[in-house]
Design an enzyme around this catalytic site. Structure first.
Site, mmCIF file in Angstrom:
data_model
loop_
_atom_site.group_PDB
_atom_site.id
_atom_site.type_symbol
_atom_site.label_atom_id
_atom_site.label_comp_id
_atom_site.label_asym_id
_atom_site.label_seq_id
_atom_site.Cartn_x
_atom_site.Cartn_y
_atom_site.Cartn_z
ATOM 1 N N THR A 557 0.857 -1.188 0.000
ATOM 2 C CA THR A 557 0.000 0.000 0.000
ATOM 3 C C THR A 557 0.891 1.235 0.000
ATOM 4 O O THR A 557 2.111 1.147 0.017
ATOM 5 C CB THR A 557 -0.896 0.043 1.254
ATOM 6 N N LYS A 581 6.542 3.426 0.595
ATOM 7 C CA LYS A 581 7.735 4.252 0.811
ATOM 8 C C LYS A 581 7.637 5.136 2.048
ATOM 9 O O LYS A 581 8.612 5.808 2.413
ATOM 10 C CB LYS A 581 7.969 5.147 -0.409
ATOM 11 N N VAL A 611 12.396 2.163 -4.415
ATOM 12 C CA VAL A 611 13.193 3.036 -5.289
ATOM 13 C C VAL A 611 13.024 2.699 -6.767
ATOM 14 O O VAL A 611 12.714 3.567 -7.566
ATOM 15 C CB VAL A 611 14.680 2.980 -4.889
ATOM 16 N N ALA A 613 11.288 -0.246 -8.337
ATOM 17 C CA ALA A 613 10.461 -1.432 -8.614
ATOM 18 C C ALA A 613 11.307 -2.680 -8.373
ATOM 19 O O ALA A 613 11.781 -2.887 -7.247
ATOM 20 C CB ALA A 613 9.884 -1.386 -10.019
ATOM 21 N N LEU A 615 14.231 -3.348 -9.750
ATOM 22 C CA LEU A 615 15.663 -3.150 -9.951
ATOM 23 C C LEU A 615 16.431 -3.305 -8.641
ATOM 24 O O LEU A 615 15.999 -2.785 -7.614
ATOM 25 C CB LEU A 615 15.918 -1.746 -10.525
ATOM 26 N N ASP A 680 7.647 12.099 -5.183
ATOM 27 C CA ASP A 680 7.931 10.669 -5.161
ATOM 28 C C ASP A 680 9.411 10.411 -5.432
ATOM 29 O O ASP A 680 10.058 9.591 -4.765
ATOM 30 C CB ASP A 680 7.062 9.953 -6.193
ATOM 31 N N LYS A 684 12.567 8.881 -3.037
ATOM 32 C CA LYS A 684 13.465 7.813 -3.453
ATOM 33 C C LYS A 684 14.931 8.191 -3.268
ATOM 34 O O LYS A 684 15.737 7.382 -2.772
ATOM 35 C CB LYS A 684 13.184 7.445 -4.911
#
Length: 816
Positions: A557, A581, A611, A613, A615, A680, A684
């Site tokens: 979520t 996050k 950060v 997905a 990766l 966003d 990150k």
């Protein structure tokens, strides 16, 4: 001579007694048999309940006795096919219940139930069952002789747990054998008599002990204990579904397991047959073809280091502490003598090498008496301040590892402590004998199920590790995750020995919970819609109360309230896998607190998908810092949404139309402003800076927004209207870059402790220039990667990809 003993479930009904008769019939073909039987299943408990009710003045005891009488008469009628056979036994049964009623009336009148009277009351269970079984054999033409165990077994007068006088008992058994030649004796278990002829009992489960005493006295070839399970198991099957039978076990191992709660065998049973080297076979009345467990002097070798696990509940620790103990002999002796005077059994002993404290384990019910006698014994030392008053700790249990192969085998304790520690099971005390056959740990009683399963998995199930998942947020990404879990469950069991089970799924409206075994991942959407709602706090308490081993909370979520649940879960050693996050980008103190909790409670807090997905950005950064490298600079495109937008905007279509396309294809949040305003991306780079070792807050990240302020006002429709109004602004941004052969990228940067995000014009040849579609990229410039950065690049958006990143974190947490 063979001695066969059948427990209460084996003689609980006429149907079960028929099975007993068939088994004994086969044994008689091999030689004479002594048959020992328990009371009909549940009878002893009913008699105790009736006695206590009578002593309390509750006339309900009369109903209990009438029910018992009816039950025995019904069994007699079913077992004795002829009226003649019934006519002989039924009057005797009725007479016994008349005696029982008179005894209970006396208890009722006195309002008291003494241990001696209780022993007499309980003895009727075995007396009734044994005479019933004798009559059943006789009705089938088998000459069975009834042996009154009160005339065979001599004990002291410790009612309730009498101790057998072995020499007299053996003399009486031998005398009865000479006087009563028969191929089949049937004797009641559990009961005996003292020197004055008063009925005594050998403790609950004492029928096993009766059989062992008779086997030893008669020099039997073997002793068979028939029960309702196929021998001793590696763990209690009520706690561990994967418990497996133990085919062979030594006397010593059997004694250890039975002492520490293995219900299939009464602890004192082993000693009499061990002294005579008589093999003991534990078999299943309801599956006589099963091998069961053979207890013997030298069992064949086993590849398992540990033979079995067991536990004792209702334990209390008594701690005696004080500087006055140090170097003063006799304190331990006085402690044990005081407990012995109060007839308190000590289950476990441990003492610190400093001699400053000694700790003993006793039954919880003995705590008040123990406090009284110990504080009285050491009253002088306590009043002088040399000792602290006895301090009890209740709500505990012992979990024990047992096995001959543990001897001189290094690493067993380490594996035990590591397995329990990873699952948040705190060890209050430890005891290990010099024989190295038993390692006992004292833990909270509420942790027993988890601990036993963890240890069984560690020592007996190397092929499979059960992992219990609690998933919050089965939306777009969460739904993809559940589909991936369903697809890969069999593969993970086969290739990684991981048994991933989804134990609960919750959203804002419903919470679907599995009692055990895991949810059906084929039907969860329909099942969830019919499930009740749980608040986030209730969902957290559900996870904690289930107290399952290898538990992982998966937060898919963006809910700040969900992040508030991380701390209490980590403090219970529940791993966290967060797509959310909020927690990692909250106040630095909160971020550090969660990281510290994960370290303190030996669990995982993983948030790779925060950060990039799927990766491996955070993982790569962690590898760099853990290996001693220092990150000096990071440059990154961390928004798949923004990269998609600027890769597709060339002035030929309105900027608003490109943003709508990104939203339609699932690359944005429901409110696209959360992606386009840069917050966003700022989160990150903040997370990456923190993972690189920097103490930054969100307001330390400079955010140069490319959106006109009016685009951030109102609702989403108003946002799109303002995008259309400001189309010249976006076209001008594009044309300014294109005129110089550059491309627009929304870039996050970190340089020597400073972080910023904003729109940049990227020239040809730069690592960010050719970034296409929804890809993300991170460039790490470190002390080792100075001129040429370490590059992590790939798809950074999309539900399927993000779900796979969460899945990867789950596997990392599971393989802790």
């Amino acid at each position: 001579m063979q001695v066969l003993k059948f427990g209460g479930t084996s003689v609980a009904s006429a149907e079960n007694i028929e099975k007993v008769i068939a088994i004994v019939g086969q044994a008689l073909a091999q030689g004479p048999v002594v048959l020992v039987v328990s009371a009909l299943g549940g009878t002893t408990d009913a008699l105790i309940g009736a006695g206590r009710a009578a002593a309390a003045g509750d006339e309900a005891f009369r109903i209990t006795l009438r029910q018992l009488e009816a039950r025995h008469l019904t069994a007699a009628e079913a077992l004795l096919p002829t009226p003649a056979a019934q006519a002989e036994l039924q009057p005797w049964l009725t007479a016994q219940f008349t005696e029982l009623a008179l005894l209970a009336d006396g208890i009722f009148a006195l309002g008291e139930l003494s241990p001696r009277t209780l022993d007499r009351l309980m003895s009727y269970g075995e007396l009734l069952s044994s005479r019933l079984v004798v009559a059943a054999f006789q009705a089938r033409g088998l000459a069975a002789a009834w042996a009154d165990s009160r005339q065979l077994l001599r004990t002291n007068s410790r009612f309730g747990m009498a101790q057998v006088e072995e020499v007299v008992t053996e003399q009486q058994v031998r005398a009865f054998q000479l006087a009563t030649p028969s191929n089949l004796w049937v004797a009641p278990g559990f009961i005996a008599a003292d020197a004055e002829g008063h009925t005594t009992t050998l403790g609950r489960g004492g029928s096993d002990y009766t059989a062992a005493i008779l086997a030893a006295a008669l020099g039997a070839e073997k002793l068979e204990i028939w029960t309702d399970v196929s021998g001793m198991l590696t763990a209690d099957p009520r706690l561990v579904r994967a418990a497996r039978p133990i085919a062979h076990i030594s006397y010593e191992e059997a004694m250890e397991l039975s002492h520490f709660g293995a219900k299939v065998l009464y602890a004192p049973t082993v000693q009499p047959v061990r002294q005579r080297g008589i093999p003991m076979w534990i078999k299943n009345t309801f599956a006589p073809q099963d091998f069961g467990t053979l207890v013997e002097v030298a069992p064949p070798p086993t590849p398992n280091v540990v033979r079995g696990l067991s536990s004792i509940g209702n334990l209390a620790l008594l701690n005696l502490e004080g500087s006055g103990m140090v170097g003063v002999p006799g304190f331990s002796a006085r402690l044990f003598a005081a407990l012995a005077r109060a007839r308190i059994n000590v289950v476990l002993i441990t003492q610190s090498s400093s001699e400053h404290s000694i700790c003993v384990g006793v039954n919880e019910a003995d705590v008040p008496a123990a406090q009284g006698v110990v504080n009285e014994e050491f009253a002088g030392e306590i009043s002088a301040g040399r000792l602290e008053p006895l301090r009890p700790e209740t709500g505990l249990a012992i979990v024990a590892l047992v096995g001959e192969n543990m001897k001189n085998h290094p690493g067993i304790s380490g594996r035990l402590f590591s397995a329990l520690g990873h699952n948040g099971v705190n060890i209050r005390a430890i005891a290990q004998g010099a024989s190295e056959r038993n390692i006992s740990t004292v833990i909270r009683a509420s942790d027993v199920r988890k601990a036993i399963n963890v240890l069984h998995e560690e020592f007996f199930e190397a092929t499979s590790k059960q992992v219990n998942l609690f998933i919050l947020g089965p939306g777009n990404v969460g739904g993809k995750l559940l589909a991936q879990l369903a697809q890969q469950q069999a593969y993970l069991r086969e290739k990684l020995s991981l048994d991933l089970r989804v134990m609960a799924i919750a959203n804002s409206r419903h919470s679907l919970v599995s009692e055990e075994g895991g949810l059906d991942l084929r039907t969860w959407p329909e099942d969830l819609n019919e499930a009740p709602k749980l608040t986030l706090e209730e969902f957290t308490q559900l996870i904690i109360s289930k107290n399952l081993r290898n538990s992982i909370f998966v937060d898919v979520t963006a809910n700040p309230a969900a992040a508030d649940q991380y701390a209490p879960l980590l403090a219970k050693s529940v791993a966290i896998v967060a797509c959310n996050k909020v927690a990692a980008s909250a106040a630095y103190a909160s971020y550090r607190h969660l990281k510290q909790l994960a370290q303190d409670f030996n669990t995982k807090y993983l948030f790779e998908t925060n950060v990039g997905a799927a990766l491996p950005v955070i993982g790569t950064l962690g590898d760099l810092t853990r290996s001693g490298d220092v990150v000096r600079r990071m440059q990154a495109v961390l928004s798949g949404t923004l990269n998609f937008v600027f890769n597709n905007y060339d002035g030929s279509r309105p900027f608003a139309e490109v943003v709508r396309q990104a939203q339609a294809e699932g690359y944005t949040e429901p409110d696209p402003r959360l992606d386009l305003n840069g917050s966003d991306v700022a989160r990150k780079i903040l997370i990456l800076a923190r993972e690189a070792g920097q103490q930054l807050e969100m307001n330390d990240v400079a955010n140069e927004s490319f959106l006109p302020p009016s685009c951030l006002e109102g609702d989403v429709p108003a946002f799109y209207e303002q995008l259309a109004v400001h189309e010249p602004h976006f076209r001008a941004l594009y044309e300014a870059a294109a005129s110089e052969g550059k491309r627009l990228k929304f870039v996050a940067q970190y340089t020597d402790g400073q972080a910023a995000v904003g729109l940049q014009q990227i020239p040809p040849g730069h690592d960010l220039y050719d970034l296409r579609g929804k890809d993300n990229v991170v460039l790490f410039y470190t002390d080792r990667y100075t001129d040429q950065p370490l590059v992590v690049k790939g798809a950074g958006a999309g539900a399927e990809v993000t779900a796979s990143g969460v899945f990867a974190d789950i596997i990392r947490a599971a393989r802790l």
